[in-house]
Motif scaffolding. Structure first.
Motif, PDB file in Angstrom:
ATOM      1  N   CYS A 163       0.839  -1.196   0.000  1.00 54.83           N
ATOM      2  CA  CYS A 163       0.000   0.000   0.000  1.00 54.83           C
ATOM      3  C   CYS A 163       0.874   1.247   0.000  1.00 54.83           C
ATOM      4  O   CYS A 163       1.866   1.343   0.722  1.00 54.83           O
ATOM      5  CB  CYS A 163      -0.911  -0.009   1.228  1.00 54.83           C
ATOM      6  N   LYS A 197      -6.967  -4.451  -5.983  1.00 62.85           N
ATOM      7  CA  LYS A 197      -6.907  -3.102  -6.523  1.00 62.85           C
ATOM      8  C   LYS A 197      -6.880  -2.056  -5.415  1.00 62.85           C
ATOM      9  O   LYS A 197      -6.408  -0.946  -5.624  1.00 62.85           O
ATOM     10  CB  LYS A 197      -8.084  -2.846  -7.450  1.00 62.85           C
ATOM     11  N   TYR A 198      -7.398  -2.441  -4.254  1.00 63.41           N
ATOM     12  CA  TYR A 198      -7.467  -1.524  -3.125  1.00 63.41           C
ATOM     13  C   TYR A 198      -6.934  -2.225  -1.878  1.00 63.41           C
ATOM     14  O   TYR A 198      -7.085  -3.429  -1.722  1.00 63.41           O
ATOM     15  CB  TYR A 198      -8.906  -1.065  -2.890  1.00 63.41           C
ATOM     16  N   CYS A 199      -6.337  -1.448  -0.987  1.00 66.91           N
ATOM     17  CA  CYS A 199      -5.785  -1.982   0.250  1.00 66.91           C
ATOM     18  C   CYS A 199      -6.901  -2.534   1.135  1.00 66.91           C
ATOM     19  O   CYS A 199      -7.935  -1.884   1.316  1.00 66.91           O
ATOM     20  CB  CYS A 199      -5.029  -0.873   0.978  1.00 66.91           C
ATOM     21  N   SER A 231      -7.016   2.370   0.274  1.00 62.49           N
ATOM     22  CA  SER A 231      -6.307   3.169  -0.731  1.00 62.49           C
ATOM     23  C   SER A 231      -6.063   2.358  -2.001  1.00 62.49           C
ATOM     24  O   SER A 231      -5.900   1.144  -1.962  1.00 62.49           O
ATOM     25  CB  SER A 231      -4.956   3.631  -0.185  1.00 62.49           C
ATOM     26  N   LYS A 232      -6.006   3.058  -3.113  1.00 63.45           N
ATOM     27  CA  LYS A 232      -5.713   2.439  -4.399  1.00 63.45           C
ATOM     28  C   LYS A 232      -4.277   1.914  -4.369  1.00 63.45           C
ATOM     29  O   LYS A 232      -3.367   2.583  -3.880  1.00 63.45           O
ATOM     30  CB  LYS A 232      -5.869   3.493  -5.493  1.00 63.45           C
ATOM     31  N   ASP A 265      -2.218   4.131 -12.104  1.00 61.48           N
ATOM     32  CA  ASP A 265      -2.886   3.011 -12.779  1.00 61.48           C
ATOM     33  C   ASP A 265      -1.923   2.140 -13.584  1.00 61.48           C
ATOM     34  O   ASP A 265      -2.314   1.485 -14.537  1.00 61.48           O
ATOM     35  CB  ASP A 265      -4.021   3.502 -13.679  1.00 61.48           C
ATOM     36  N   GLN A 279       2.607  -1.183  -9.620  1.00 60.65           N
ATOM     37  CA  GLN A 279       2.191  -1.838  -8.380  1.00 60.65           C
ATOM     38  C   GLN A 279       3.422  -2.019  -7.506  1.00 60.65           C
ATOM     39  O   GLN A 279       4.359  -2.740  -7.861  1.00 60.65           O
ATOM     40  CB  GLN A 279       1.548  -3.183  -8.663  1.00 60.65           C
TER      41      GLN A 279
END
Length: 74
Positions: free
Chosen positions: A4, A19-21, A26-27, A32, A35
């Motif tokens: 994250c 895609k989210y924590c 969070s994203k 985009d 990672q």
């Protein structure tokens, strides 16, 4: 494992494919595309992560997450 980017997240490690924590919501992808896998450094201008580039077949790269606002002084 995905990491994250939220500096206030209490448990920043997440499972792959998210895609989210799971903890803070969070994203997980920076712009985009990147990672974060694990942190490799930090300083006054931000944090540096080992990351995977989703647009390059998940090739490993270095991503810098800036925590300082971008301002210009003239």
């Amino acid at each position: 494992m995905s990491y994250c980017l939220n500096p206030d997240c209490q448990n920043p490690q997440n499972l792959d494919g998210r895609k989210y924590c799971l903890v803070c919501g969070s994203k997980l992808l920076l712009k985009d595309q990147y990672q974060a896998i694990k942190p490799i450094g930090n300083g006054g201008f931000g944090r540096t992560f080992l990351a995977e580039d989703a647009n390059r077949l998940n090739a490993l790269c270095v991503a810098v997450f800036s925590s300082a606002p971008h301002t210009r002084q003239y």
